[in-house]
Design a protein around this motif. Sequence first.
Motif, PDB file in Angstrom:
ATOM      1  N   GLN A 250       0.728  -1.258  -0.165  1.00 50.12           N
ATOM      2  CA  GLN A 250      -0.065  -0.030  -0.004  1.00 50.12           C
ATOM      3  C   GLN A 250       0.989   1.198  -0.064  1.00 50.12           C
ATOM      4  O   GLN A 250       1.710   1.341   0.956  1.00 50.12           O
ATOM      5  CB  GLN A 250      -0.803   0.059   1.361  1.00 50.12           C
ATOM      6  CG  GLN A 250      -1.893   1.245   1.333  1.00 50.12           C
ATOM      7  CD  GLN A 250      -2.639   1.181   2.305  1.00 50.12           C
ATOM      8  OE1 GLN A 250      -3.718   0.225   2.276  1.00 50.12           O
ATOM      9  NE2 GLN A 250      -2.947   1.967   3.279  1.00 50.12           N
TER      10      GLN A 250
ATOM     11  N   THR B 194      -4.489   6.437  -2.807  1.00 50.40           N
ATOM     12  CA  THR B 194      -4.059   5.488  -2.072  1.00 50.40           C
ATOM     13  C   THR B 194      -4.031   4.372  -3.199  1.00 50.40           C
ATOM     14  O   THR B 194      -4.792   4.039  -3.895  1.00 50.40           O
ATOM     15  CB  THR B 194      -4.491   5.120  -0.874  1.00 50.40           C
ATOM     16  OG1 THR B 194      -4.457   6.164   0.073  1.00 50.40           O
ATOM     17  CG2 THR B 194      -4.027   3.804  -0.253  1.00 50.40           C
TER      18      THR B 194
ATOM     19  N   GLN C  91      -3.595   0.067  -3.406  1.00 50.92           N
ATOM     20  CA  GLN C  91      -3.376  -1.267  -2.976  1.00 50.92           C
ATOM     21  C   GLN C  91      -3.034  -2.181  -3.844  1.00 50.92           C
ATOM     22  O   GLN C  91      -3.790  -2.604  -4.698  1.00 50.92           O
ATOM     23  CB  GLN C  91      -4.727  -1.492  -1.959  1.00 50.92           C
ATOM     24  CG  GLN C  91      -4.982  -0.573  -0.827  1.00 50.92           C
ATOM     25  CD  GLN C  91      -6.204  -1.032  -0.233  1.00 50.92           C
ATOM     26  OE1 GLN C  91      -6.984  -1.768  -0.698  1.00 50.92           O
ATOM     27  NE2 GLN C  91      -6.381  -0.287   1.036  1.00 50.92           N
TER      28      GLN C  91
END
Length: 836
Positions: free
Chosen positions: A534, A552, A554
């Motif tokens: 991440q 973000t 992941q």
Amino acid sequence: MGIWWGPALRVLVLQAAWVLGGGQVRYSVPEEAKAGTVVGRLAQDLGLEAGEAEARRLRLVSQGRRASVEVSGASGALVVSSRLDREELCGKSAPCALRLEVLVERPLRVFHVELEVTDINDNAPLFPAARKNLSLSENIPPGSRFPLEGASDADIGANAQLSYTLSPTEHFTLDVKSSDDNRKSLFLVLAKSLDRETLPVYRLVLTASDGGRPSLMGTMELVISVLDVNDNAPQFNQSVYKVQLPESAVEGTLVARVNATDPDEGLNKEFSYSIVSSVPAGNRDLFSIDQKTGEIRLTGHLDFEAVHLHELQIEARDKGTPPLSGHCSVELEVLDVNDNAPEVWVTSLSVPVPEDAAVGTVVALLSVSDRDSGANGRVRCAVWPAAPFGLVSTFAGSYSLVLREALDRERVSEYEVEVRAEDGGSPSLRARRGVRVPVSDVNDNAPAFAQAVYTVLARENNAAGAELARLWARDPDEADNGRVRYSVWEGGVGGGASAGGGWRPASSYVSVDAESGRVWALQPLDYEEVQVLQFEVRAVDAGEPPLCGNATVQLFVVDENDNAPALLGAGGGGGLGPGAAGSAASGPGSEALWAWAAWGAPAGQVVAKIRAVDADSGYNAWLRYELWEPRGKGPFRVGLYSGEVSTARALEEADGPRQRLVIVVRDHGEPARSATATLSVSLVEGAEAALAAAGSSSSSGPGAEGGAAAAGAATTTNVWLVVAICAVSSLFLLAVVLYGASRWAPRAGVLSGPGPATLVCASEVGSWSYSQRQSRSLCVADGAGKSDLMVFSPNFPPPPAPAAKETQPEPPALPDTVSGPLCLASCPLPDSLFSL
């Protein structure tokens, strides 16, 4: 001219102070002032410091006609630039005041200056003709009056006050009468009876002098012919006819009907009408008169803005010998109609306007005028559309276009503003002026990603430099303010926990192309090292100051079957008591094991247990055990999924003293990987098997690990296993609750990286995957890892026909890609669970 010009230059400028409350500077200058004559110190009167006039670009704004004055750039003085002729500028209007607009910049301001051009006596009286012929009957009685056309003076005031004198004669005198509107009527009066036989022609000089100092004069020669016989002139019933007509009257409109009578008889009684003269001179062609009826009609168009009062001198001349004439005047007052539309000028425009400009900012200066008078000349102004701009009246006929609302270039980048002017006439007339106002950009929008969280799936062992995903952030600004660059933000949460427990930053795994936003792999990914990576990607624009947005990412590493099963030490037991087993390495992927079994052991007696682990996960770590040798019906069998080696029947002496078993351990990966274990089972008496198990606990050679040591180790392991299971179960329940709360929000989108991705969906029941490294590492800020559990669908094919009671159905191989949602549940599992 030279007598009065010197004193006039010494009093050229009469500078006024600010009018209290009006904010206006007034100056006065005589007409015909020389170019360069200083009218007033404009910069000083406006409160500007020395040198500030040129720095702030003090200048005049033209309003459509030549002002004949200008602002000196260096001194800021108002000086005469060209010839000033009051008569040309204002005609007979008094006072002659020119309204000027003065602009200064930084900040933009407008001042209003009134310049009065005073009259000088530069125009001499002028008669309509240099010679006037009169014919008078000799029998005209003394006291008879004959109208004369007076002179005109283009000046005003005292300079236009005319006085008349007649050259000396005993027969004629001059009578001057003033009307209510300061007009003078001239009459030639017969003072003494005429005698044609004595003097048939009189030549007199009529002199007109104005009131200027020095006085100017004009002359006209009067040639008076004395006629005989006809001694009665036509007489009008009115000496003055007053008429009103609107300026919109069309050609042929009847102006007036004059009427005259002549008491003579015969030809001396017959007469005709004619227009002798008109005031102003030169407008005679606008009218015509019927010679017989006396009807006066329009032959042109009236214009109130040019002349609002016409005066006609009408003559009735008989046909006698000599002919006699009577005179009257017709005064035509022109009434104003709304025939002039307003006029709008943009005197100053400050564009483009920055989108962060404050409310009240002046965008443009406008000037509005209407040539009509009264209500017809009163103008109302408005701006369309009504937002975001408005009009503010700064002075009579002057407006400022100001900002009323905040601007947003991303919503509207340019405005087409229309200033509408409407007068108060009926019907009203309108004028429009378009103003284009572009809006300049400022950096007020940060780059924004389409998603706050991106989920990316990537297979392990990918090539270095492979593209994993492509991110894009939108910035609605333009030019550098909208040019976005991408980077992995080391200041955010990012990184991965390696299998050795170390923490590595995300930038050591991935890189982001600064221009395109493509996410590249810097090195091959290893699922056994990191399962979830991440990190945050930052998008920064090139504005000043720069603005940024974050997203973000992941990155889930999808496991590949790149690890073969690994064999562990074996343990077992004989039919009469605990057996013994040992192991010795015999090469890569192969393990040599020993075990003891007692003759006579019943079917189903567990002899040994083959233990193996696989570093992969899921299907790739799901192991099955197969007895490779001996084939056919032997005395032993192997549990398909448990790895337990047990007797298939009761052991007999005929089976020999030793059995060699070759066991293959395979995973369910594609392609499958395997390991081979060779198990040597010694068949002995029950007591010997127990002694062998006890001796193996103290032996140091091959097979030195005896049954007792193995049994003790297994017992200790089972105790800790029970404790661990209880602790983990509690943590599992807590993790499920937290997981449900964290997953209540809608899931972010899933982006698949290059290459086929392995997706697994959970169902209500299923089999657990296990491996030596069974946990997925979920990367957080402190680098700690959390385990997860993969649950597979139980839709298995039917099990093989010859399956033992411990045999479990074999699940189908996991396809490369399964359409549907990615289902991941986080729950901690101990490593010891996978050694059961």
